[in-house]
Scaffold this motif. Structure first.
Motif, PDB file in Angstrom:
ATOM      1  N   PRO A 160      54.796  46.567 113.540  1.00 20.52           N
ATOM      2  CA  PRO A 160      53.393  46.315 113.897  1.00 20.52           C
ATOM      3  C   PRO A 160      52.493  47.436 113.408  1.00 20.52           C
ATOM      4  O   PRO A 160      52.923  48.586 113.291  1.00 20.52           O
ATOM      5  CB  PRO A 160      53.422  46.282 115.432  1.00 20.52           C
ATOM      6  N   GLU A 161      51.246  47.060 113.098  1.00 25.69           N
ATOM      7  CA  GLU A 161      50.301  48.093 112.687  1.00 25.69           C
ATOM      8  C   GLU A 161      49.981  48.998 113.863  1.00 25.69           C
ATOM      9  O   GLU A 161      50.039  50.209 113.760  1.00 25.69           O
ATOM     10  CB  GLU A 161      49.009  47.454 112.149  1.00 25.69           C
ATOM     11  N   GLY A 162      49.678  48.407 115.037  1.00 30.32           N
ATOM     12  CA  GLY A 162      49.477  49.199 116.243  1.00 30.32           C
ATOM     13  C   GLY A 162      48.577  50.387 116.010  1.00 30.32           C
ATOM     14  O   GLY A 162      47.547  50.303 115.348  1.00 30.32           O
ATOM     15  N   GLY A 163      48.974  51.535 116.529  1.00 34.00           N
ATOM     16  CA  GLY A 163      48.242  52.777 116.286  1.00 34.00           C
ATOM     17  C   GLY A 163      48.742  53.411 115.013  1.00 34.00           C
ATOM     18  O   GLY A 163      49.587  52.870 114.302  1.00 34.00           O
ATOM     19  N   ASP A 164      48.254  54.582 114.731  1.00 35.26           N
ATOM     20  CA  ASP A 164      48.679  55.275 113.520  1.00 35.26           C
ATOM     21  C   ASP A 164      50.136  55.704 113.579  1.00 35.26           C
ATOM     22  O   ASP A 164      50.806  55.835 112.572  1.00 35.26           O
ATOM     23  CB  ASP A 164      47.829  56.530 113.301  1.00 35.26           C
ATOM     24  N   GLY A 165      50.611  55.985 114.794  1.00 37.74           N
ATOM     25  CA  GLY A 165      51.951  56.553 114.881  1.00 37.74           C
ATOM     26  C   GLY A 165      52.014  57.945 114.320  1.00 37.74           C
ATOM     27  O   GLY A 165      53.047  58.411 113.880  1.00 37.74           O
ATOM     28  N   THR A 166      50.883  58.661 114.295  1.00 40.32           N
ATOM     29  CA  THR A 166      50.851  59.972 113.640  1.00 40.32           C
ATOM     30  C   THR A 166      50.320  61.078 114.533  1.00 40.32           C
ATOM     31  O   THR A 166      50.590  62.242 114.277  1.00 40.32           O
ATOM     32  CB  THR A 166      49.953  59.923 112.391  1.00 40.32           C
ATOM     33  N   VAL A 173      53.318  54.991 119.384  1.00 43.59           N
ATOM     34  CA  VAL A 173      52.855  53.688 118.900  1.00 43.59           C
ATOM     35  C   VAL A 173      52.812  52.703 120.070  1.00 43.59           C
ATOM     36  O   VAL A 173      53.790  52.563 120.797  1.00 43.59           O
ATOM     37  CB  VAL A 173      53.790  53.145 117.800  1.00 43.59           C
ATOM     38  N   PRO A 174      51.704  52.016 120.280  1.00 42.00           N
ATOM     39  CA  PRO A 174      51.644  51.028 121.366  1.00 42.00           C
ATOM     40  C   PRO A 174      52.649  49.909 121.131  1.00 42.00           C
ATOM     41  O   PRO A 174      53.044  49.619 120.004  1.00 42.00           O
ATOM     42  CB  PRO A 174      50.212  50.483 121.281  1.00 42.00           C
ATOM     43  N   ALA A 175      53.090  49.278 122.251  1.00 38.50           N
ATOM     44  CA  ALA A 175      54.009  48.159 122.124  1.00 38.50           C
ATOM     45  C   ALA A 175      53.388  47.082 121.240  1.00 38.50           C
ATOM     46  O   ALA A 175      52.168  46.885 121.224  1.00 38.50           O
ATOM     47  CB  ALA A 175      54.325  47.593 123.505  1.00 38.50           C
ATOM     48  N   GLY A 176      54.219  46.422 120.463  1.00 36.51           N
ATOM     49  CA  GLY A 176      53.705  45.409 119.552  1.00 36.51           C
ATOM     50  C   GLY A 176      54.789  44.456 119.123  1.00 36.51           C
ATOM     51  O   GLY A 176      55.966  44.606 119.474  1.00 36.51           O
ATOM     52  N   SER A 177      54.410  43.486 118.332  1.00 38.15           N
ATOM     53  CA  SER A 177      55.327  42.456 117.875  1.00 38.15           C
ATOM     54  C   SER A 177      55.964  42.883 116.555  1.00 38.15           C
ATOM     55  O   SER A 177      55.267  43.260 115.616  1.00 38.15           O
ATOM     56  CB  SER A 177      54.571  41.138 117.705  1.00 38.15           C
ATOM     57  N   VAL A 178      57.291  42.796 116.517  1.00 36.82           N
ATOM     58  CA  VAL A 178      58.055  43.109 115.314  1.00 36.82           C
ATOM     59  C   VAL A 178      58.678  41.810 114.822  1.00 36.82           C
ATOM     60  O   VAL A 178      59.208  41.029 115.611  1.00 36.82           O
ATOM     61  CB  VAL A 178      59.151  44.145 115.599  1.00 36.82           C
ATOM     62  N   SER A 179      58.608  41.578 113.514  1.00 36.75           N
ATOM     63  CA  SER A 179      59.170  40.340 112.969  1.00 36.75           C
ATOM     64  C   SER A 179      60.283  40.646 111.980  1.00 36.75           C
ATOM     65  O   SER A 179      60.347  41.733 111.405  1.00 36.75           O
ATOM     66  CB  SER A 179      58.089  39.501 112.286  1.00 36.75           C
ATOM     67  N   VAL A 180      61.156  39.663 111.808  1.00 37.01           N
ATOM     68  CA  VAL A 180      62.274  39.778 110.870  1.00 37.01           C
ATOM     69  C   VAL A 180      62.183  38.612 109.894  1.00 37.01           C
ATOM     70  O   VAL A 180      61.925  37.470 110.295  1.00 37.01           O
ATOM     71  CB  VAL A 180      63.622  39.752 111.612  1.00 37.01           C
ATOM     72  N   ALA A 181      62.375  38.904 108.607  1.00 36.57           N
ATOM     73  CA  ALA A 181      62.300  37.872 107.576  1.00 36.57           C
ATOM     74  C   ALA A 181      63.515  37.960 106.669  1.00 36.57           C
ATOM     75  O   ALA A 181      64.072  39.044 106.451  1.00 36.57           O
ATOM     76  CB  ALA A 181      61.027  38.024 106.757  1.00 36.57           C
ATOM     77  N   VAL A 182      63.933  36.798 106.156  1.00 34.73           N
ATOM     78  CA  VAL A 182      65.032  36.719 105.193  1.00 34.73           C
ATOM     79  C   VAL A 182      64.520  35.969 103.971  1.00 34.73           C
ATOM     80  O   VAL A 182      64.015  34.843 104.089  1.00 34.73           O
ATOM     81  CB  VAL A 182      66.248  36.000 105.794  1.00 34.73           C
ATOM     82  N   ASN A 183      64.603  36.611 102.822  1.00 35.34           N
ATOM     83  CA  ASN A 183      64.117  36.015 101.569  1.00 35.34           C
ATOM     84  C   ASN A 183      62.684  35.496 101.705  1.00 35.34           C
ATOM     85  O   ASN A 183      62.318  34.440 101.166  1.00 35.34           O
ATOM     86  CB  ASN A 183      65.041  34.888 101.115  1.00 35.34           C
ATOM     87  N   GLY A 184      61.862  36.255 102.444  1.00 39.45           N
ATOM     88  CA  GLY A 184      60.458  35.900 102.606  1.00 39.45           C
ATOM     89  C   GLY A 184      60.171  34.903 103.705  1.00 39.45           C
ATOM     90  O   GLY A 184      59.002  34.608 103.970  1.00 39.45           O
ATOM     91  N   HIS A 185      61.197  34.398 104.376  1.00 34.52           N
ATOM     92  CA  HIS A 185      61.014  33.427 105.456  1.00 34.52           C
ATOM     93  C   HIS A 185      61.195  34.133 106.800  1.00 34.52           C
ATOM     94  O   HIS A 185      62.256  34.716 107.061  1.00 34.52           O
ATOM     95  CB  HIS A 185      62.030  32.288 105.340  1.00 34.52           C
ATOM     96  N   GLU A 186      60.183  34.051 107.659  1.00 34.16           N
ATOM     97  CA  GLU A 186      60.298  34.674 108.975  1.00 34.16           C
ATOM     98  C   GLU A 186      61.340  33.937 109.806  1.00 34.16           C
ATOM     99  O   GLU A 186      61.326  32.709 109.906  1.00 34.16           O
ATOM    100  CB  GLU A 186      58.951  34.652 109.689  1.00 34.16           C
ATOM    101  N   VAL A 187      62.270  34.693 110.417  1.00 37.61           N
ATOM    102  CA  VAL A 187      63.315  34.083 111.239  1.00 37.61           C
ATOM    103  C   VAL A 187      63.161  34.425 112.711  1.00 37.61           C
ATOM    104  O   VAL A 187      63.950  33.948 113.536  1.00 37.61           O
ATOM    105  CB  VAL A 187      64.721  34.515 110.755  1.00 37.61           C
ATOM    106  N   GLY A 188      62.155  35.220 113.063  1.00 37.50           N
ATOM    107  CA  GLY A 188      61.936  35.517 114.465  1.00 37.50           C
ATOM    108  C   GLY A 188      61.043  36.709 114.674  1.00 37.50           C
ATOM    109  O   GLY A 188      60.845  37.530 113.768  1.00 37.50           O
TER     110      GLY A 188
END
Length: 671
Positions: free
Chosen positions: A626-632, A579-594
Motif C-alpha cells: 500500500p502507498e499509505g504513509g511515506d514509511g520514512t 506505515v498505517p495499516a493498508g491493503s496488500v495485494s498479490v498478483a500472478v502473471n499480472g492477474h490479482e489473486v487476492g
C-alpha cells in the motif's frame, strides 16, 4: 549502621541507565570525548620493507609470488615471477580492477598494453594493479615499488576511494547533519569528506614519489549508459515529501514522453528541491530535458555522484569533485596528467558510453588501448626516452575469443547490477559477433545457473572455468560472483540471441528449468527473487534481519511450474511500524489473486491460484504494497543516534516486511 561500600549498587544502577538506547548513545558520545579527535584525512606515508611489493617477494633479483598470500593472487597480475632486469628502468602501474582490465584479465591489462608500446625503449613495466584495491593499499604498493627502484609511477585509481569509514568524530558530525537536513545533507557532507581524503592521499603520493615522475590517470565513468538500480532511486524523505516526489517523477516522465521540455524542467526542479539533489533519477531526468549538451553532461555527472554515501551500496565510481582534485593536485605537484574525460568524449553531449565502457567503470578494449597509448606517450616525455613510444605493436583490437568472453562476462555483471535489457543484448550480441564459439559459454551458463546444485558441482561450470579470464571473474570461492541469482531476464536475452543465431537452446533450457524448480517453491530464495547483488539475502546496509525488507512498492519473485494446476501462495508479512495499516495485494502473471489487510503485526495469508492464469515454466508473482504513509519518518528520525553508536544506517525507504513466501501445489483428494 556500619558504613557500606556503594560501588556495587552505583555500578548496577549505572549499568541499567546505559543499557537502553539513550544510554548507548551517551556511552558512544563519552567514548568520543575520551579520545583524541581523529580524522580520515590524517594519512601518513607507509614504510616499505624493501623486500616485497604486492604479493611478490624479492629473491635473487626476481620478484616471486608469496605462497603465504595465495588467497590474494587472483586479485593481482597472474605472474608467478617478475624479473628485474639490470640496466632497465622500471615503471610501476598501480590501480584497481579497471587497471587490471577486468573481464579481459589476464590476457590484457593497462600495464600490458603500456609495456607493448614501450617495447625496445629499455623500460620494464611492472603490473602492480590490484582488483578491489583500497586507497591505503594503493599508497603502500606505491611505496614498495619506489623502494625497489621504480623510475616512474602510473596511478590509475579513484573508483574505490568512496569506501571511507568515518571516524567516531566524523560520525558525530554526520549525525548532526542528519538531524538538521536528513540524508541529503549528510550524504553531501560525506562526499566532501571523500574528496578531502583523496586530496590528502595525493599529497602522500607526492611525498612518497619525491623526484620520481608520476603519471596520474583520472578515471571516467560510463555516463552515457549506466543507470543505478531502482533500490537507489531516492533516499528516505520526511514529512510527506516522498509521496509528492513520486508523483512529480511520474508527471515529469509523462511530460518528456509528450515532448513538453519546459514542463519537465519545472517538475524536475521540484523533485530536486524535495530530494536535495540526492536522487540519481532527478538528475537523469534533468539531463533528458537539458537546454544544452554541457548542461546535460553536468546533470549526468551529478546523477553519478548522487548515490555516493555511507548509507547505501552502489557500484564503484570516481566523484566529479575527486576528479577535479586529481586535476588540481597534478598541477600543484607536478604530476603528468592523462584525463579519460578528455580521451573518451563521445556523442553530442560528450558523455562516454558503451564504446569505452563494459559496465560502470571497466573499460572496453578501445578504452584500455586509448588510455595505454596516452600513458605511454606521457611516459616517453616524462622519462625523456630517446625514441617515441610506438603504437604499431599495440593491437588495434582484442583477439576474437578474448573480446567475446569479455562481452559475455560484462553482460552477466551488468545484469547483476540491474541494467536494462538493451545493454545485456548489446554485450551478448557483440560476444557472438566476435567469436561464435562463445555460444558454448552461454549454454554452460544457462545450465549451471539454472540447476539447484552449487555451481562448483556442475560439469558445465567446470568446463567454463578452464578459461583463465572466466576463473578470474566467476571465482569458485566468491559466492557473490558465482551464487545463484534470479537472472531470468539475462537468461531470456541469452536464449533470444542464441536462437537468432541458429542455436536451438530454448527448449532444452526450459525443460531443465522445470525439472530443477518444479514443486514447492521458496519465493524468497535468491534464485527466485534476487535479480541483483543488492537484493540478495544479507546484502545492503543496516543490521541483518531474518526477513525481507521490501525496497520497492512491488516485490517480485519467480515461480516455476511443470504444468498449470491449482496451487496456494502462502505469505507471512507485516508493514513497517511507521506505515498505517493498508491493503496488500498479490498478483500472478499480472492477474490479482487476492488482497488482505496488513498492519504492523506478523500475519499469514493464503491465496489460491487458478491454473488458467499459470503457464508451464516461469511465472511472475508480485506483492503490491500500500502507498499509505511515506514509511520514512521513523527511518530519518532514528538514523542520527544509530550512526553515532557505530551502526550502519540504511537510507532508503522500506515498503513492507516478508518472513515467508512460498508456493504449494494442491494435491487432489480422491474419495
Amino acid at each position: 549502621m556500619p558504613p557500606t561500600d556503594p560501588t556495587h549498587s552505583i555500578t548496577e544502577r549505572l549499568s541499567r541507565s546505559l543499557s537502553g538506547p539513550e544510554g548507548t548513545l551517551a556511552l558512544a558520545r563519552m567514548q568520543v570525548l575520551g579520545r583524541p579527535v581523529e580524522r580520515s584525512t590524517e594519512l601518513t606515508a607507509p614504510t616499505p620493507s624493501g623486500t616485497e611489493v604486492g604479493v611478490w617477494r624479492l629473491a635473487d633479483g626476481r620478484l616471486r609470488r608469496d605462497t603465504g598470500r595465495r588467497d590474494e593472487w587472483r586479485y593481482w597480475a597472474d605472474r608467478p615471477e617478475i624479473p628485474l632486469r639490470p640496466g632497465h628502468r622500471r615503471v610501476a602501474v598501480l590501480g584497481e580492477s579497471a587497471t587490471r582490465g577486468y573481464f579481459f584479465d589476464p590476457a590484457y591489462s593497462l600495464a600490458g598494453l603500456v609495456d607493448t608500446a614501450l617495447d625496445g625503449t629499455g623500460v620494464d613495466v611492472l603490473d602492480l594493479a590490484r582488483t578491489n584495491c583500497s586507497l591505503a593499499e594503493l599508497l603502500r604498493t606505491a611505496a614498495e615499488a619506489l623502494a625497489l627502484g621504480a623510475s616512474a609511477l602510473v596511478v590509475h585509481a579513484g573508483n574505490n576511494w568512496n569506501n571511507v569509514d568515518p571516524t567516531p568524530t566524523e560520525r558525530h558530525e554526520l549525525a548532526l547533519l542528519l538531524e538538521k537536513g536528513g540524508f541529503p545533507a549528510a550524504a553531501a557532507s560525506f562526499r566532501d569528506l571523500v574528496t578531502e581524503v583523496a586530496a590528502s592521499a595525493l599529497g602522500v603520493l607526492r611525498e612518497l614519489a619525491g623526484d620520481v615522475p608520476v603519471v596520474l590517470v583520472v578515471p571516467e565513468f560510463n555516463l552515457g549508459d549506466w543507470t543505478d538500480e531502482p533500490i537507489l532511486d531516492c533516499p528516505a524523505l520526511p514529512a510527506g515529501r516522498m509521496r509528492r516526489w513520486l508523483r512529480a517523477r511520474d508527471e515529469a516522465e509523462r511530460a518528456l514522453r509528450d515532448g513538453d521540455l519546459a514542463g519537465a524542467r519545472t517538475l524536475v526542479a521540484e523533485m530536486t528541491g524535495l530530494d536535495g539533489g540526492s536522487s540519481p533519477v532527478s538528475h537523469r531526468l534533468a539531463a533528458r530535458c537539458a537546454a544544452s549538451p554541457d548542461e546535460a553532461l553536468s546533470a549526468l555527472r551529478a546523477a553519478k555522484d548522487a548515490v555516493v554515501s555511507p548509507f547505501a551500496i552502489h557500484s564503484p565510481r570516481t566523484l566529479a569533485s575527486v576528479q577535479e582534485v586529481m586535476r588540481r593536485k597534478a598541477d600543484e605537484a607536478g604530476f603528468h596528467l592523462v584525463d579519460q574525460a578528455v580521451l573518451f568524449r563521445e556523442g553530442e553531449a560528450g558523455a562516454p558510453g558503451r564504446r569505452y565502457f563494459l559496465d560502470y567503470c571497466h573499460l572496453t578494449f578501445d578504452g584500455l588501448r586509448a588510455t595505454a597509448l596516452a600513458v605511454a606517450e606521457t611516459l616517453g616525455a616524462a622519462l625523456e626516452l630517446p625514441e617515441r613510444p610506438g603504437t604499431d605493436g599495440v593491437p588495434v583490437r582484442a583477439a576474437p575469443d578474448r573480446l567475446a568472453l569479455a562481452h559475455f562476462l560484462a553482460a552477466v555483471h551488468n545484469a547483476h547490477y540491474g541494467q536494462p535489457e538493451d545493454v545485456l543484448r548489446h554485450h551478448l550480441s557483440r560476444a557472438l559477433d566476435a567469436d561464435a564459439s562463445v555460444a558454448d559459454r552461454f549454454e554452460d551458463y544457462l545450465d549451471y545457473q539454472t540447476r539447484i546444485a552449487p555451481n562448483w558441482m556442475c560439469s558445465s561450470y567446470e568446463r567454463s572455468t578452464q578459461d583463465p579470464a572466466f576463473r578470474r571473474y566467476m571465482v569458485v570461492g566468491d559466492g557473490r560472483l558465482n551464487g545463484k541469482l534470479a537472472d531470468h531476464g539475462l537468461r531470456e536475452v541469452m536464449l533470444d540471441v542464441l536462437e537468432s543465431r541458429g542455436v536451438p537452446a530454448r527448449r532444452r533450457y526450459e525443460d531443465l528449468l522445470v525439472a530443477e524448480h518444479r514443486g514447492t517453491t521458496d519465493l524468497l530464495a535468491d534464485a527466485n527473487l534476487a535479480t541483483t547483488f543488492n537484493e540478495r539475502h544479507g546484502a545492503g546496509v543496516g543490521p541483518r534481519v531474518a526477513y525481507l525488507r521490501a525496497s520497492s512498492p512491488r516485490t517480485r519473485s519467480t515461480l516455476v511450474v511443470e504444468e498449470p494446476a491449482p496451487l496456494v501462495l502462502r505469505v507471512t508479512w507485516r508493514l513497517p511500524s511507521e506505515v498505517p495499516a493498508g491493503s496488500v495485494s498479490v498478483a500472478v502473471n499480472g492477474h490479482e489473486v487476492g488482497t488482505a489487510e496488513a498492519g504492523t503485526a506478523w500475519t499469514t495469508w493464503e491465496f489460491t491460484v487458478s491454473p488458467d492464469i499459470l503457464r508451464r515454466g516461469r511465472n511472475t508473482v508480485e506483492i503490491h504494497w500500500p502507498e499509505g504513509g511515506d514509511g520514512t519518518d521513523t527511518l530519518v528520525a532514528g538514523a542520527p543516534a544509530r550512526l553515532e553508536c557505530g551502526e550502519n544506517v540504511p537510507s532508503h525507504p522500506v515498503h513492507g516486511h516478508v518472513h515467508d513466501w512460498s508456493a504449494i501445489r494442491l494435491v487432489p483428494v480422491t474419495v
